[in-house]
Structure formats: structure tokens, C-alpha cells
Design a protein around this motif. Sequence first.
Motif, PDB file in Angstrom:
ATOM      1  N   VAL A  93       0.829  -1.204   0.000  1.00 54.82           N
ATOM      2  CA  VAL A  93       0.000   0.000   0.000  1.00 54.82           C
ATOM      3  C   VAL A  93       0.865   1.258   0.000  1.00 54.82           C
ATOM      4  N   ILE A  94       2.007   1.235   0.698  1.00 53.20           N
ATOM      5  CA  ILE A  94       2.913   2.387   0.701  1.00 53.20           C
ATOM      6  C   ILE A  94       3.408   2.681  -0.718  1.00 53.20           C
ATOM      7  N   ASN A  95       3.774   1.650  -1.441  1.00 51.77           N
ATOM      8  CA  ASN A  95       4.237   1.848  -2.820  1.00 51.77           C
ATOM      9  C   ASN A  95       3.120   2.398  -3.707  1.00 51.77           C
ATOM     10  N   ILE A  96       1.911   1.904  -3.494  1.00 52.38           N
ATOM     11  CA  ILE A  96       0.781   2.403  -4.295  1.00 52.38           C
ATOM     12  C   ILE A  96       0.475   3.850  -3.931  1.00 52.38           C
ATOM     13  N   LEU A  97       0.529   4.191  -2.646  1.00 54.73           N
ATOM     14  CA  LEU A  97       0.312   5.581  -2.237  1.00 54.73           C
ATOM     15  C   LEU A  97       1.351   6.506  -2.872  1.00 54.73           C
ATOM     16  N   ASN A  98       2.581   6.052  -2.922  1.00 59.26           N
ATOM     17  CA  ASN A  98       3.634   6.865  -3.520  1.00 59.26           C
ATOM     18  C   ASN A  98       3.404   7.065  -5.027  1.00 59.26           C
ATOM     19  N   GLU A  99       2.957   6.016  -5.704  1.00 60.89           N
ATOM     20  CA  GLU A  99       2.729   6.120  -7.148  1.00 60.89           C
ATOM     21  C   GLU A  99       1.498   6.942  -7.490  1.00 60.89           C
ATOM     22  N   ARG A 100       0.467   6.866  -6.647  1.00 63.94           N
ATOM     23  CA  ARG A 100      -0.805   7.520  -6.984  1.00 63.94           C
ATOM     24  C   ARG A 100      -0.926   8.934  -6.408  1.00 63.94           C
ATOM     25  N   LEU A 101      -0.495   9.135  -5.173  1.00 67.07           N
ATOM     26  CA  LEU A 101      -0.751  10.413  -4.506  1.00 67.07           C
ATOM     27  C   LEU A 101       0.335  11.448  -4.757  1.00 67.07           C
ATOM     28  N   VAL A 102       1.593  11.012  -4.739  1.00 68.58           N
ATOM     29  CA  VAL A 102       2.683  11.996  -4.865  1.00 68.58           C
ATOM     30  C   VAL A 102       2.626  12.772  -6.174  1.00 68.58           C
ATOM     31  N   PRO A 103       2.409  12.137  -7.330  1.00 64.63           N
ATOM     32  CA  PRO A 103       2.377  12.926  -8.571  1.00 64.63           C
ATOM     33  C   PRO A 103       1.250  13.949  -8.644  1.00 64.63           C
ATOM     34  N   VAL A 104       0.132  13.690  -7.972  1.00 67.08           N
ATOM     35  CA  VAL A 104      -1.007  14.613  -8.070  1.00 67.08           C
ATOM     36  C   VAL A 104      -1.074  15.607  -6.908  1.00 67.08           C
ATOM     37  N   SER A 105      -0.391  15.292  -5.815  1.00 63.20           N
ATOM     38  CA  SER A 105      -0.484  16.177  -4.639  1.00 63.20           C
ATOM     39  C   SER A 105       0.774  17.003  -4.412  1.00 63.20           C
ATOM     40  N   VAL A 106       1.921  16.515  -4.797  1.00 62.95           N
ATOM     41  CA  VAL A 106       3.177  17.257  -4.634  1.00 62.95           C
ATOM     42  C   VAL A 106       3.551  17.833  -5.998  1.00 62.95           C
ATOM     43  N   VAL A 107       3.180  19.089  -6.220  1.00 61.64           N
ATOM     44  CA  VAL A 107       3.378  19.747  -7.515  1.00 61.64           C
ATOM     45  C   VAL A 107       4.059  21.092  -7.285  1.00 61.64           C
ATOM     46  N   TRP A 108       5.041  21.379  -8.124  1.00 66.13           N
ATOM     47  CA  TRP A 108       5.706  22.685  -8.021  1.00 66.13           C
ATOM     48  C   TRP A 108       4.817  23.731  -8.689  1.00 66.13           C
ATOM     49  N   PRO A 109       4.362  24.756  -7.944  1.00 60.85           N
ATOM     50  CA  PRO A 109       3.380  25.701  -8.497  1.00 60.85           C
ATOM     51  C   PRO A 109       4.029  26.754  -9.399  1.00 60.85           C
ATOM     52  N   GLU A 110       3.189  27.430 -10.142  1.00 60.69           N
ATOM     53  CA  GLU A 110       3.651  28.560 -10.945  1.00 60.69           C
ATOM     54  C   GLU A 110       3.893  29.765 -10.029  1.00 60.69           C
ATOM     55  N   ARG A 111       4.895  30.581 -10.420  1.00 63.93           N
ATOM     56  CA  ARG A 111       5.234  31.748  -9.586  1.00 63.93           C
ATOM     57  C   ARG A 111       4.053  32.707  -9.465  1.00 63.93           C
ATOM     58  N   GLU A 112       3.312  32.915 -10.548  1.00 63.75           N
ATOM     59  CA  GLU A 112       2.183  33.847 -10.505  1.00 63.75           C
ATOM     60  C   GLU A 112       1.138  33.396  -9.492  1.00 63.75           C
ATOM     61  N   ASN A 113       0.888  32.086  -9.444  1.00 68.75           N
ATOM     62  CA  ASN A 113      -0.110  31.577  -8.496  1.00 68.75           C
ATOM     63  C   ASN A 113       0.334  31.767  -7.055  1.00 68.75           C
ATOM     64  N   VAL A 114       1.638  31.618  -6.803  1.00 69.40           N
ATOM     65  CA  VAL A 114       2.142  31.839  -5.439  1.00 69.40           C
ATOM     66  C   VAL A 114       2.079  33.305  -5.072  1.00 69.40           C
ATOM     67  N   GLN A 115       2.411  34.180  -6.020  1.00 68.28           N
ATOM     68  CA  GLN A 115       2.419  35.614  -5.719  1.00 68.28           C
ATOM     69  C   GLN A 115       1.015  36.156  -5.461  1.00 68.28           C
ATOM     70  N   ILE A 116       0.039  35.609  -6.139  1.00 66.39           N
ATOM     71  CA  ILE A 116      -1.328  36.111  -5.950  1.00 66.39           C
ATOM     72  C   ILE A 116      -1.814  35.885  -4.530  1.00 66.39           C
ATOM     73  N   SER A 117      -1.572  34.708  -3.976  1.00 69.40           N
ATOM     74  CA  SER A 117      -2.075  34.367  -2.635  1.00 69.40           C
ATOM     75  C   SER A 117      -0.972  34.381  -1.590  1.00 69.40           C
ATOM     76  N   LEU A 118       0.085  35.170  -1.801  1.00 69.16           N
ATOM     77  CA  LEU A 118       1.186  35.247  -0.841  1.00 69.16           C
ATOM     78  C   LEU A 118       0.699  35.837   0.480  1.00 69.16           C
ATOM     79  N   PRO A 119       0.987  35.210   1.601  1.00 71.45           N
ATOM     80  CA  PRO A 119       0.546  35.754   2.893  1.00 71.45           C
ATOM     81  C   PRO A 119       1.121  37.159   3.141  1.00 71.45           C
ATOM     82  N   MET A 120       0.456  37.934   3.973  1.00 71.00           N
ATOM     83  CA  MET A 120       0.859  39.320   4.229  1.00 71.00           C
ATOM     84  C   MET A 120       2.220  39.382   4.920  1.00 71.00           C
TER      85      MET A 120
END
Length: 357
Positions: free
Chosen positions: A259-286
Motif C-alpha cells: 500500500v505504501i508503494n501504491i500511495l507513492n505512485e498515486r498520490l505523490v504525482p497529483v499532490s506534490v506539484v511545483w506551483p507557478e510563480r504567478e499563483n504563489v504571488q497572488i495568494s502570498l501571505p501578508m
Amino acid sequence: MVISCCAVGCTNRQGHKPGISFYRIPKNPERRRQWIAAINRKSWEPTALSRLCSEHFLNVFAHTKSPQKRKAITNLNNFQRREAMKKRKRQEGEHRQAAKQLSMDKDTLSIGLQDDGHEDGIADEDAVIGDCQASLSSSVMCQTEMSSEDISSLLFECQQLQKENTELKEKIRCLDLFEQNSFENKDEKVKALTGLPNFQVLMAVFSFMKPSLSNMSNLTCFQQLMLTFLKLKLNVSFTFLSYLIGAHTSTVSKVFTNVINILNERLVPVSVVWPERENVQISLPMCFRKSFKRCMAIIDCFEINTEKPKDLKARAQTYSQYKSHNTMKYLIGITPQGVISFISKGWVGGQLTGISL
């Protein structure tokens, strides 16, 4: 008359010492001669009352019954065997006689039907069958004298027992930690055992993972996922989980690894994503906008303990002097909003420092 031992110098008498037996001198000429020679008394001839105690024998043995008693017991056994054989033959004869009588009655009935004609035979046969059914129903009615109220009472009691049985089964399913029903509307239980915020998130993860899972060793897909979450959240041993779920320790270990191997194959690619800079700048905390306007991620290196490898080389490579344990190192990146955006591959803890990684 008191029975005493006839051996020279022996003072044993019957009832004087416990555990001593007295034996007659054998009547067989050969054995009698051997006994007299062993007793070794000069000019002595044994009488019918002469006895020899058991202390003068080389081996102490149990008391042997007299020939008359042995003969009586043998005769009794033979008599009982003959009586049992006679009884068995008598029963077999009665069975054969009953079978012969039944066959004769059947032949007589068929002959009578043939003499009366085909139609009359059918009518008579139907009449015979009807009589048999009537007699059978009357006997059944006589055996079960129950009113409609008794039957209704029994039906009601049966329904109540079935309802109670269903409720007990439902309670058992709710008490089981590895059943889906036990987590419904219990967000605190879900968070305590899995680390997920609520039941809806748990079911969303399960629905996403279910196509990649399959029943394994009599464990359902949900049970396998819950077993893995319990191990990750509480770090309990495989032995404890095996007793909890009712499976062997090796089976629990295999399920967890799979199950650990399946979680790594299925969840990591869809949940751990490097975001675009514009998206980070829009919602950057104060708190970041004043001093860290261009911040994309906060990185950190962390170590996790591992089991001690069996291979000596792997054991030396993973041993960390800082942790005094075998470890693996990872580099993690988190956006200013608190979302994990990067996880590196694992590195042995004994060779690389955090700065090098």
C-alpha cells in the motif's frame, strides 16, 4: 489358620507385612521339583498348606490368579461372545424377514392392481396413497397440538430474535477499527487514527486509491488502507496490528509495503506539484509580502528512523552519528501558503549532511 512362609529362617506371616503375597507350591511335577530345590530344606516335603512369600522371588510380580479362576473367566468370556453372536444373528434374521414380508406385500398389491384393470388399479393406488397421506397428516396433527395463538407467538419471537441478531452484527461492525461503518460521522476518530481531518477526506482518498488496490489475504481494500494509515500515524508494531486485525505478522508487513508503494505512485504525482510563480504571488501571505516578496518555497532537510538493515554495508551507510540510529534523509519544500511542493528522493543518513543534500 495362619499362613506362614515355608522358607528357612523366614518369619513372614499373612497380615504381618503389607504388600507381601503367599504362593502355593505348584502341583506340576517338574515345577514342583524346581521349587523344592530352590527352597533347599533337607528331608522336607511340602503339604497342601505350604506357602512361599514373595520376598524370596528374584523379581516381584503381581499376584497370579489360580487356574480355577482363570478357567472360570475364560468360560465366562466365551459364553458372552457366543451370546453376542447369537443376538447379532437373530437381529439379522429379523431384518431379512421384515424385508421379505415387505417385498411380498408389494408384489401382492401390484398383482391386485393388475387383476382389477388399469383404470381401477390407478384408482385403488390413488386411494391407497390418499389413505397414507390422511394417516400421516392425522399423526402429525396428533404430534403437534398447537393453536394459532402459539404459532403467532413463535413467529413474533423469531422476528424479535432476527432483529436483535441484526442489531448485534451492526454493533460489532461499528466497533471494528477496520470497518468503514465504524468511522461514519466520527471525525475525531478519523483524525486520531489516520491524521486526516474528517471522514469525507478519508473516503475521497479511498475512492481515489481503490482502483489500484485489490483484496489480499482476506483483507478488503479499506482494511488495507486503514492498516497503513494506523502504522503511519501511530507507529505501532506489525505484531500489534496482526493481533488487531487477525492476520499473520508477515501478511501485515506485506500489505503495508504494497500500500505504501501504491500511495507513492498515486498520490505523490497529483499532490506534490511545483506551483507557478504567478499563483504563489497572488495568494502570498501578508507576512511574506514585506520582506520575502519573491519567496517560492521554504526548504528543510529532515531525517526519519529506519529499521536496522541486515546487510552490514547498508547498516554502516545508513547509520547517523547525530541521531545514533539508522536513518534516511529527505529534502522537502513548502510554499508560503503551507502546501508541500517538493520532496526529494531518500538518501542514506550516514553519508550526507543536510547542507550537502
